[in-house]
Each structure stands twice: as C-alpha cells, then as structure tokens.
Design an enzyme around this catalytic site. Sequence first.
Site, short mmCIF file in Angstrom:
data_model
loop_
_atom_site.label_atom_id
_atom_site.label_comp_id
_atom_site.label_asym_id
_atom_site.label_seq_id
_atom_site.Cartn_x
_atom_site.Cartn_y
_atom_site.Cartn_z
N CYS A 120 0.62 -1.23 -0.15
CA CYS A 120 -0.18 0.39 -0.03
C CYS A 120 0.56 1.25 -0.20
CB CYS A 120 -0.94 -0.06 1.41
SG CYS A 120 -1.80 -0.91 1.69
N LYS B 125 12.20 -16.38 -8.44
CA LYS B 125 12.12 -15.26 -10.01
C LYS B 125 11.49 -15.27 -10.84
CE LYS B 125 13.24 -12.54 -8.89
NZ LYS B 125 14.06 -12.15 -7.20
N TRP C 120 -2.62 -2.54 -2.07
CA TRP C 120 -2.68 -4.06 -1.82
C TRP C 120 -3.96 -4.98 -0.77
CZ3 TRP C 120 -0.65 -7.62 1.26
CH2 TRP C 120 0.20 -9.38 0.23
N ARG D 96 4.61 -0.32 -4.57
CA ARG D 96 4.06 -0.98 -3.69
C ARG D 96 2.53 -1.57 -3.33
NH1 ARG D 96 7.14 0.88 0.83
NH2 ARG D 96 9.21 0.96 0.12
N GLU E 59 7.45 -15.35 -9.45
CA GLU E 59 6.65 -14.20 -9.28
C GLU E 59 6.90 -13.40 -10.06
OE1 GLU E 59 9.33 -12.22 -6.11
OE2 GLU E 59 10.62 -12.69 -7.18
N ASN F 65 -2.23 2.47 6.15
CA ASN F 65 -1.22 1.21 5.71
C ASN F 65 -1.20 0.73 6.85
OD1 ASN F 65 -0.85 2.30 3.14
ND2 ASN F 65 1.49 2.71 3.50
N GLY F 66 -1.09 -1.34 6.67
CA GLY F 66 -1.04 -2.03 8.16
C GLY F 66 -2.42 -2.41 8.30
N LYS G 37 5.85 -4.75 -3.08
CA LYS G 37 7.27 -4.65 -2.95
C LYS G 37 8.22 -4.30 -1.45
CE LYS G 37 11.21 -3.26 -4.95
NZ LYS G 37 12.37 -5.19 -5.34
N GLU H 104 16.98 -18.87 -5.44
CA GLU H 104 16.51 -17.38 -6.13
C GLU H 104 16.06 -17.34 -7.31
OE1 GLU H 104 15.64 -14.67 -4.78
OE2 GLU H 104 15.85 -13.36 -6.42
C1 G6P Z 1 9.05 -8.89 -1.18
C2 G6P Z 1 9.28 -8.05 -2.11
C3 G6P Z 1 10.51 -9.47 -2.95
C4 G6P Z 1 11.66 -9.25 -0.86
C5 G6P Z 1 10.81 -9.41 0.38
C6 G6P Z 1 11.76 -9.64 1.67
O1 G6P Z 1 8.65 -10.57 -0.50
O2 G6P Z 1 8.42 -9.14 -3.30
O3 G6P Z 1 11.02 -8.82 -3.50
O4 G6P Z 1 12.67 -10.03 -1.08
O5 G6P Z 1 9.58 -8.85 0.16
O6 G6P Z 1 12.24 -7.67 1.44
P1 G6P Z 1 13.49 -6.82 1.79
O7 G6P Z 1 12.37 -5.74 1.67
O8 G6P Z 1 13.08 -7.32 3.38
O9 G6P Z 1 13.65 -7.44 1.29
#
Ligand code: G6P
Length: 623
Positions: free
Chosen positions: A2, A500, A74, A27, A503, A99-100, A618, A496
Amino acid sequence: MCGIVGAASLRNVTPILLEGLNRLEYRGYDSAGIAVLREGQLQREREVGKVAALESLLEQRAVKGQLGIAHTRWATHGKPSTLNAHPHLSNASVAVVHNGIIENHEPLRRELEAQGYRFHSDTDTEVVAHLFHYYYATTTHQQDSLNEAAEPAQRLMAAFRATLGRLHGAYALGVLHIEHPDSLLCARMGSPLVVGEGSEEHFIASDPLALLQVTDRFIYLEEGDHALVSRDACRIFDTAGAQVDRPIVRFEHGDQIAEKGDYRHFMLKEIHEQPRVLKATLADKVSDEGRLLASVLGAEAEALLDRVEQVQIVSCGTSYHAGLVARYWLEGLAGLPCSVEVASEFRYRHVVVPNNTLFVTISQSGETADTLAALRFAKRAGYLATLAICNVPGSSLVRESDLRLMTHAGPEIGVASTKAFTTQLLALLWFTVLLGRKWLGEQRLAELIADLAALPAQIEQVLALEPDIAALATRFASKHHTLFLGRGPHYPVAMEGALKLKEISYIHAEAYAAGELKHGPLALVDDDMPVVTVAPSDELLEKLKSNLQEVRARGGQLINFICEDAGLEDGEGFHNLKLPKVSDSVAPILFSVPLQLLSYHVALVKGTDVDKPRNLAKSVTVE
Ligand code: G6P
C-alpha cells in the site's frame, strides 16, 4: 505494501497526489483513491485496478483542492473493490488512508456499530475513520502540549490521540477533517511514514520516492510519532504526546529518480544496472589501496567484530536467499558457524542464543514487518550486537540496529528483486572477508578483494548473453512446472532463480539441492518439465554432472548454466549457456544474473505484468 501520499499547499494538490501514487504503485496496485478538501466540501474518488484507472476517472470529475490524501492499495482485509479502496470516510467529514493492519478492528467495529455508525466496507481501516469522528464529536476542548495552537487544533489533536490510543496493530495513517481545511494528521506505528518539507507546503508519504518531484527534504517519523501538518508548519509529537524535534534529512538518491528510461520494464533496467551498483556498493567498503574499510559499519565496529563467534541471519524472500548464500561464505571463508532463518518463523521461536552471536538482518527496504519484529525480538534476547544490511538509509531496520552495512543499489521498483539481491551478496561477501581477515592470511585476503573488484566487468559479459538467454526462455512459455538444481552456495542461487520465475511468469518452480533429486523430485521429471541447473566449474561440478545424467535418463530437458571450461556440450536434451569462468567466491553473484534474465524473458513471452506481478507487493509492511 500500500502507498500513502498527502499534501497541504497553496496550489491544487491533485496532480501532486496522483504523481505520488504513480511512484508508489509498485507497493500495491489493486485499487486507488483520493480525497481532497475544497470550499468546505470533501471530494472523494476511488477506482479498482491501477492508478491509471483512477486518473482516467478524475479526468471526468473536477477534484481540486489545497489539502488532500491519496492511497494505492494491496488488499489485506476485504477483496480489491471500489468499496474497500481508501480513503475511507465517516459522515462525509473525516477521510482516512491507512497502511498496515488494525488487529482489534472487530471489537472496535462492534462498539462503533452500537454507537450508530454504519460501515460501508470490509476493511479494518474504516474503524479508524469512525473512531476519529466519534472522538472529535465527543472531545471537549482540552489543554495539551499545543499551547500555542488555536483551540480547534487542540480538539483535533485530542481526538486523534484518543483514536490512536485505541488501535492495536500496525499503521501509517493520513487523516483529514472537514472542519480543518489546513490540517493534515498523520501517525506511524509499525509502518513507515515521512513528512516532506517544501517551500510553504508540506507533504506526507509512506516512502520518500513518492515526493521526489516536489521535495528532497524529509523528516522520518519514529515509532509512535504522530504529527499535525499544515502548509507552513509541521509539529511532531511522540507517544507520550510531547512535542519533539526530528532531523530533516536530504534524500540521497535524489539524482536517481526512478524512471524506466529506454528500457521496456524497470526489472530489465535494474538487471542492467548491476555492474554500476555493484561498483558503488563496493566503493565505500574498500580503499583505493585495497584496504577493508570497517568504519562503514559504524563507530567501534572493528573492536566489536573481533568478539563475534557465531552469526545468526534473519530475513525474508529474496533477502533470505542472500543470507543462505552467505552461510557458505561465513563458514567456509571466515570459519564462523552461521544459521539463517526466515523472519516469520524466527520471531515466534524460542531461540537459544549462543555466546557472542552477531544478529544480522538483510532487507532491501528496511521496513519488512517480520524482519523488523525479529530485530526487536533479538535486541531483547541477548545477542552480542545487531547489524542491518540494507538498501534504504534512514529505514527502520537501519535506525534500530547497532551496526549498518549499506548496499547502494538505488531505488528498486520492479517487484521481483534483482540488483538489490546481488548488491546484498556483494556486501555479505565483503563482510565475510572482513570477519575472516585475520584467519585468511594476507594473500588470500588480497585475492578475495581482487575478486570483488573484478565482478562488475564480468557481469557486463553475462549481460551481453541476453539474446541467447532470451532464446532459451522460449522453451518455458508453455510449461507449467520447472525444477531448479544447484549444489553448495549455488543451491540458494537456484532457489532465488525459482522464486524469480514463479514471481513474474506464474510458472510453478521449485529448487532442490541436486543431491536430493533422487529422494523424490526425480519422480516428476519428464520431457514436459524443464530442469534448470546452476553448475559453475567448482569442486562439486563432477557430482552435479551425475545428477544431470539422472535427469537425462528420464527424458528430462536440461538447461544448464555452466562455465566455459565445464566440458559439457549441447546435445539431445542438453541446452547449455556458457558463462565466463570466475573465482569460486564470486560465482554465486555472477550466476544469479542469467537466472534473472531467464525469468524476465519467460515473463515477456507469457505477456505477464513484469514489474507488477499479480498478488505481490514490493515492501511487505504487514505480518
Ligand atoms: C517482498 C518482495 C521481495 C523481497 C521481500 C523481502 O516479498 O516482493 O522482493 O525479497 O519482500 O523484502 P526486503 O525489503 O526485506 O528485502
């Protein structure tokens, strides 16, 4: 997760709010809304979908005013819909963006319904609007710390404090009241919020990026702070209600305002930025003479690091994978036992803390709710010290940790993390070398520092292979499942890679340590399930080659990322992509890059929304 933006100005704030929403959209992007005060009227518009849909709606409606708030959502409580989109109103006189998560929203809702309030959404946020309306209506003009303020502001603040006092959970809030056309209220508890200072105007936002078009001067609210913001003033109060001064900070990435440039997507741009940002991440950590600069971690860091006997890493998502790679480095190069755990599990576990254990968080945003909660838990649990490895200066993790190690990836807008991951890896390898400096011996130390310095140019070479990787990607578009295999530090690199792919292309992808293949996943292998292997020429390559044969013998199609000298040639079921041979220490960083490109090109073929994949956000600032 959000986005909030708000403005108090002499000019019409609607374009500022819309631009802010566009910048925050990565976000959260399932609905958006705006509320603006004009001539004693509260105008509110909301629309399902991306910010562009709200913009189109506003072209048909004259929404203008000098005070306003806006939100991109979101969904947590209540599905994405116009009714659930923010801002939420109470009695056409209060507007709230949030937000939250308000954890006690159910009892509050029952209480407010008993008072006669009618709810129009399924959200937890709507209770805030009605609660504030209720307290404003019932609060008498109280004396408080706003001695110099006019009486109506005292009433506004008293009602706001009474409201905040009832909320459990996490929030960043922006609030308007129709009787106060000059005042924007905001508060922060568990979700970030900044106040932006302009020239005779003030703004609020959940992320400074939202406001870079109007200011680069920000005040970061601290946990429990709330503020009364008007065009010409910003007064901040702490949890106890005492007025406090918070420093104004100039935004460091002001020169890198996130634009796509000539790239089709932010993700592609961010993949290609890696040589530059890796160089930038190393630049403040190694001197021109090749000396490790421990001082970037904070004062007294070096003496503290000498006492470290173990390392506990805690993080989420992609940052968790960076931690898993680092475990191989910390144990193999620095001789330090290391545990790595996802924050959502760690924070609720009864941990036993070995003596002299350094607690390390890794986070791109520095605001991930679970990671932050784990840090706060760790600070009470008896760790030697806490270190945040982070990309955002001034973020909660950075501010609340004893030591900090900044990555300099610059703003990352694509939801799927790329350059943030590789800069985390580089920072972690540098940190390993620093911890192991006495152990490694001078020659090995110098070799490792040289490996780090050579990496950006080697990554340039990998980026030049993009057309070949794009060709490989066409093999995936029609598939539903994929297996990623790796060994040693390349097992988390494979994890990873799988993350990817799922996602952004929505193809189911799983990663396995290649040695585990025959303990289950081999049963899935057939010619409809591509198997991607991460296979640099290291001491485990020969073992991995046997795993490849196991796959091939079952008819599996292999896509192998290997070094030039691997001795594997293309053939029936073998599709190889040859990368430059680099030293073992940096190979996990280099091999991450082609996997990013592979996912990107698969997503392109599938036509998904690369930068804003469905259901994701994000920065995850809720638990
Ligand atoms: C979300 C994002 C990821 C990220 C994760 C942790 O799921 O989509 O890309 O790796 O949060 O976020 P951070 O900001 O703590 O690395």
